[in-house]
Motif scaffolding. Structure first.
Motif, PDB file in Angstrom:
ATOM      1  N   LYS A 248     -20.386  27.946  73.109  1.00  0.00           N
ATOM      2  CA  LYS A 248     -20.168  26.924  72.076  1.00  0.00           C
ATOM      3  C   LYS A 248     -19.884  27.567  70.722  1.00  0.00           C
ATOM      4  N   HIS A 249     -20.589  28.645  70.435  1.00  0.00           N
ATOM      5  CA  HIS A 249     -20.365  29.375  69.179  1.00  0.00           C
ATOM      6  C   HIS A 249     -18.943  29.928  69.123  1.00  0.00           C
ATOM      7  N   GLU A 250     -18.520  30.575  70.192  1.00  0.00           N
ATOM      8  CA  GLU A 250     -17.180  31.154  70.226  1.00  0.00           C
ATOM      9  C   GLU A 250     -16.109  30.067  70.159  1.00  0.00           C
ATOM     10  N   ALA A 251     -16.341  28.948  70.868  1.00  0.00           N
ATOM     11  CA  ALA A 251     -15.359  27.858  70.870  1.00  0.00           C
ATOM     12  C   ALA A 251     -15.221  27.237  69.487  1.00  0.00           C
ATOM     13  N   ARG A 252     -16.332  27.120  68.776  1.00  0.00           N
ATOM     14  CA  ARG A 252     -16.283  26.554  67.421  1.00  0.00           C
ATOM     15  C   ARG A 252     -15.427  27.425  66.503  1.00  0.00           C
ATOM     16  N   ILE A 253     -15.643  28.717  66.567  1.00  0.00           N
ATOM     17  CA  ILE A 253     -14.895  29.638  65.709  1.00  0.00           C
ATOM     18  C   ILE A 253     -13.416  29.644  66.086  1.00  0.00           C
ATOM     19  N   GLU A 254     -13.159  29.684  67.380  1.00  0.00           N
ATOM     20  CA  GLU A 254     -11.761  29.698  67.830  1.00  0.00           C
ATOM     21  C   GLU A 254     -11.027  28.439  67.363  1.00  0.00           C
ATOM     22  N   ARG A 255     -11.685  27.293  67.476  1.00  0.00           N
ATOM     23  CA  ARG A 255     -11.060  26.036  67.050  1.00  0.00           C
ATOM     24  C   ARG A 255     -10.816  26.024  65.541  1.00  0.00           C
ATOM     25  N   LEU A 256     -11.815  26.431  64.768  1.00  0.00           N
ATOM     26  CA  LEU A 256     -11.657  26.459  63.316  1.00  0.00           C
ATOM     27  C   LEU A 256     -10.494  27.350  62.897  1.00  0.00           C
ATOM     28  N   ILE A 282      -3.110  25.351  54.239  1.00  0.00           N
ATOM     29  CA  ILE A 282      -3.820  24.142  54.682  1.00  0.00           C
ATOM     30  C   ILE A 282      -5.313  24.431  54.718  1.00  0.00           C
ATOM     31  N   ALA A 283      -6.082  23.647  53.999  1.00  0.00           N
ATOM     32  CA  ALA A 283      -7.532  23.834  53.959  1.00  0.00           C
ATOM     33  C   ALA A 283      -8.162  23.246  55.211  1.00  0.00           C
ATOM     34  N   VAL A 284      -8.948  24.046  55.888  1.00  0.00           N
ATOM     35  CA  VAL A 284      -9.673  23.579  57.076  1.00  0.00           C
ATOM     36  C   VAL A 284     -11.072  23.170  56.642  1.00  0.00           C
ATOM     37  N   THR A 295     -15.451  24.569  53.799  1.00  0.00           N
ATOM     38  CA  THR A 295     -14.100  24.959  54.204  1.00  0.00           C
ATOM     39  C   THR A 295     -14.064  26.367  54.791  1.00  0.00           C
ATOM     40  N   LEU A 296     -13.097  26.553  55.670  1.00  0.00           N
ATOM     41  CA  LEU A 296     -12.897  27.867  56.275  1.00  0.00           C
ATOM     42  C   LEU A 296     -12.402  28.835  55.216  1.00  0.00           C
ATOM     43  N   VAL A 297     -13.066  29.970  55.107  1.00  0.00           N
ATOM     44  CA  VAL A 297     -12.627  31.004  54.167  1.00  0.00           C
ATOM     45  C   VAL A 297     -11.297  31.551  54.651  1.00  0.00           C
ATOM     46  N   SER A 298     -10.314  31.618  53.766  1.00  0.00           N
ATOM     47  CA  SER A 298      -8.954  31.958  54.180  1.00  0.00           C
ATOM     48  C   SER A 298      -8.875  33.314  54.874  1.00  0.00           C
ATOM     49  N   SER A 299      -9.693  34.264  54.443  1.00  0.00           N
ATOM     50  CA  SER A 299      -9.660  35.591  55.062  1.00  0.00           C
ATOM     51  C   SER A 299     -10.219  35.564  56.478  1.00  0.00           C
TER      52      SER A 299
END
Length: 791
Positions: A248-256, A282-284, A295-299
């Motif tokens: 679930k952790h990996e899937a969350r990061i991959e999706r983001l 595009i801001a996630v 928000t997802l940090v761009s880096s």
């Protein structure tokens, strides 16, 4: 203090352990999870954090972890020695503010993340709604951390109800519940029911045997418990739990990390030239709480390091396109929507009524304090609300003055005034960037230019456009913004006379050319989408007065009753308060600044506190009666499928009542104090209550003196507008504010937060909510200052 950070790193899997009740086995299950993580991921770190603990110090949970899960780094942030709810145990003791406690949690997690990959389990105290030390329930306190949840179910009698209630409480607050753990109990067998119940939700329910009964001999008990933990942490069930959480952790990061690319390929954005954007722009947004997005940090896209923070708080500087009023994730609004959804869903409205709609209508009519307004028409957004208002007004004027339906009837408005993106609302605006390429656009009306207000070099200036100086004279300078809005004093000096003469001259010229007008339509005080222009309220009041006093200008009729002061005269006056109303500028209605009452007014955006779309058009009885007839075709034939949807009405009712309560309790008092408001007001008690802003005078004064960069600034209510020098002179197409916008978006790289904002040509505006705190506004103000200094 920097805003609270969400807890997401690629390297560190962070999970929060909640219990459906106290004494359900949170610490036992967390100990098993820690041991299992250590066993499977032995080369990685495993950590345990108890933010708040109550009870004797020798019984604290991190000592249990130390004893039965050796090698796990563990810590307790706050320890109170009484075994009771944290808020009760903390009485008479040091109680940190919620923000400070959350900051300490982030700091602990951040230190773990910098050490490399691993696991962190954060165990709460008691049940889901057990209060923290400050009294805020944990479910509300920890939402901003955006931690996925391991929920420990109650295996005892009544445990099914408690577990489902806990799940729903967490779900309503935006938590992601990843798994549910429960002790096996052959007597009640709660696990079977819960497994079936949560299967449709996609949430696995895993059971483990209950620990052995406590032995009277401490050493013997420790030996038995150690064996229990060894067996259960090495069991296939425990391993499956950890494998599931890892996936679930990996899937969350991959999706983001994929969302911006996918959105770039599949979504058509509003007000966006797609040729000028990339997926990186595009801001996630992973979540939102209070005044901040998460928000997802761009880096974080592709080149991020394993221990880099992936989410950061971003101040919602546009108040989510002017809708946000009571903070993202406001639980009372969530509950209002859930209540209406559960009670009604959606029900049709024509010829029917439901309590949320009636109560909202009554609340609005009472709140506007306008004796003219007696009826409420519901629609879905500000643009359609304006279309409804225009239909009302044009019909009223046409029938009174005996015009044909086919006659070309226009409206009177203000330059830059913009009332929505539907075709009818567009036609009420002058040609502009917004509508000049729209195939069916046909602007119908005349639009007055006007004096506007800016703070320049620390003084409040009513600026007269060069094209109007021959008629209106030169600029006027005022000591305070309150002086500008002191309509009575200015009228006592006859300042309005020059405005009235000019307005009459222009109207007579157009009427002499055979033009017909059916309404006066304008945004009170602030022209929003047209460039955040703060209009001289005396000019707008003069425009209303001239129109109302000049019924003979527009046509002839014997229907006007001079004894009825609530009946419209001249032309119906429409106030578009979609943006400016409902406390955005510090008052229930923006029209109150003008000391003028509308015949029709439109309200949206803050109406629902930023949660769901809804608009209301309020009308006078004299407008309403125009549509009465024996012929159904004469009715106001306008509506949509979701007219007065109960969810929207219930949310709006809650939103309006909350803001009214905030006003009564003077919750904005801090923004009205002299050390904050400065030259916004003249510091009399009356001035402070009438003209104020959450943005500090010290910031405005400083900005207004950056004359090489800025032509002026203003602040009122929750709005701050910065008018940048625009050498390109392109208005909405200007790029003059983009550099400042980008600097705010880059934000504070060390503290890891930024400001997400929008620009209108050369104007950058920032909007707080009606719940913005003094500390947060001060932080944003400091960032604005730093970004302008580095411009």
């Amino acid at each position: 203090m920097a805003p609270t950070h969400p807890l997401l790193w690629r390297s560190l899997r962070v999970f929060q352990v909640y219990g459906a009740n106290t004494d359900v086995g949170k610490t036992v299950f967390t100990t098993i999870l820690c041991r299992t993580a250590n066993g499977i991921w032995g080369k990685e770190q495993t950590a345990f954090l108890k933010p708040v603990s109550t009870g004797p110090e020798d019984e604290v949970d991190d000592r249990h972890i130390q004893k039965y899960a050796p090698g796990v780094d563990r810590s307790t942030l706050l320890q109170y020695d009484l075994a009771m709810s944290p808020h009760a145990a903390a009485k008479g003791k040091s109680v940190p503010p919620d923000k400070e406690l959350l900051s300490k949690i982030y700091q602990f997690a951040s230190r773990k993340a910098t050490r490399g990959p691993g696991w962190l389990f954060i165990e709460t105290a008691g049940g889901v709604h057990s209060p923290g030390p400050s009294g805020t329930t944990q479910a509300d306190l920890y939402t901003v951390l955006r931690c996925p949840v391991v929920l420990i179910a109650d295996s005892k009698l009544g445990g099914i109800s408690l577990t489902i209630s806990a799940f729903e409480s967490l779900k309503l607050r935006g938590y992601d519940i990843e798994t549910i753990l429960v002790f096996q109990d052959s007597k009640y067998d709660n696990e079977k029911y819960l497994r079936d119940y949560f299967a449709p939700h996609g949430i696995p329910v895993v059971s483990l045997p209950r620990p052995p009964c406590k032995a009277s001999d401490g050493n013997a008990d420790a030996k038995v418990m150690l064996q229990y933990y060894k067996e259960k942490s090495e069991s296939s069930a425990a391993r499956k739990i950890l494998d599931h959480l890892d996936r679930k952790h990996e899937a969350r990061i991959e999706r983001l990390q994929s969302m911006s690319d996918e959105a770039y390929k599949k979504i058509w954005y509003p007000f966006t030239q797609h040729k000028l954007i990339s997926s990186d722009s595009i801001a996630v947004i992973d979540g939102a709480r209070g005044d901040f997005f998460q928000t997802l940090v761009s880096s974080g896209k592709g080149q991020a390091k394993q221990n880099d923070l992936m989410l950061q708080p971003s101040f919602d500087g546009s108040a989510s396109w002017w809708t946000q009023g009571l903070g993202h994730g406001n639980h009372s609004l969530t509950m209002a929507s859930a209540y209406a959804a559960g009670r009604y869903g959606h029900v049709m409205f024509a010829g029917a009524v439901h309590e949320p709609a009636l109560a909202l209508a009554e609340t609005l009519l009472s709140g506007v304090k306008n004796p003219r307004l007696t009826r409420v028409f519901f629609s879905d957004n500000g643009s359609t609300g304006v279309e409804v208002a225009v239909k009302m007004a044009l019909r009223a004027a046409r029938l009174r003055y005996g015009w044909a339906a086919s006659d070309d009837i226009g409206i009177i408005g203000l330059k830059g005034g913009y009332h929505g993106d539907t075709i009818g609302a567009m036609d009420c605006s002058e040609p502009s960037t917004y509508n000049e390429n729209i195939e069916w656009y046909n602007g119908k009306g005349i639009w007055f230019d006007y004096p506007n207000i800016k703070c320049i070099r620390g003084q409040w200036v009513v600026e007269v456009p060069d094209t109007l100086k021959a008629d209106l004279g030169d600029n006027k300078v005022f000591t305070s913004l309150y002086d500008v809005f002191d309509i009575d004093s200015r009228e006592s000096r006859y300042e309005q006379k020059v405005y009235e003469s000019y307005i009459k001259k222009v109207l007579l010229r157009h009427l002499g050319d055979g033009r017909k007008f059916g309404a006066l339509l304008m945004e009170p005080v602030v022209i929003g989408a047209g460039g955040m222009q703060l209009v001289d309220p005396l000019f707008q009041r003069a425009l209303v007065n001239v129109v109302r006093r000049s019924e003979n200008f527009f046509g002839s009729s014997s229907e006007i009753s001079s004894s009825d002061t609530t009946c419209w005269t001249g032309l119906p006056v429409i106030f578009d308060e979609v943006f400016t109303g409902l406390y955005r500028l510090g008052r229930f209605t923006a029209s109150s600044f003008l000391k003028s009452d509308a015949d029709v007014s439109v309200h949206a955006k803050l109406l629902t506190g930023g949660l769901v779309p809804l608009s209301t058009t309020l009308a006078s009885d004299s407008i309403f009666r125009i549509f009465e007839s024996d012929d159904k075709a004469d009715a106001l034939l306008h509506g949509h499928s979701y007219t007065a949807h109960p969810i929207g009405c219930q949310v709006a009712l809650e939103s309006v009542r909350q803001m009214q309560t905030m006003e009564k309790q003077d919750e904005w008092g801090w923004a009205k104090e002299s050390d904050w408001s400065g030259c916004l007001s003249d510091q009399s008690s009356t001035a402070k209550s009438e003209v104020w802003s959450i943005w500090p005078w010290s910031l405005l004064h400083w900005i207004s003196n950056q004359t090489q960069l800025v032509v002026g600034t203003w602040a009122l209510g929750s709005v701050l507008a910065i008018h940048m020098n625009a050498t390109d002179g392109l208005g909405y197409k200007s790029n003059a504010a983009l550099k400042l916008q980008q600097a705010l978006l880059n934000g504070d790289k060390e503290a890891m937060w930024n400001v997400h904002s929008r620009v209108l040509g050369n104007v950058l505006y920032i909007m707080g909510s009606q719940k913005s705190t003094k500390d947060d506004v001060a932080e944003v103000s400091s960032m604005v200052r730093r970004c302008l200094m580095g411009h």
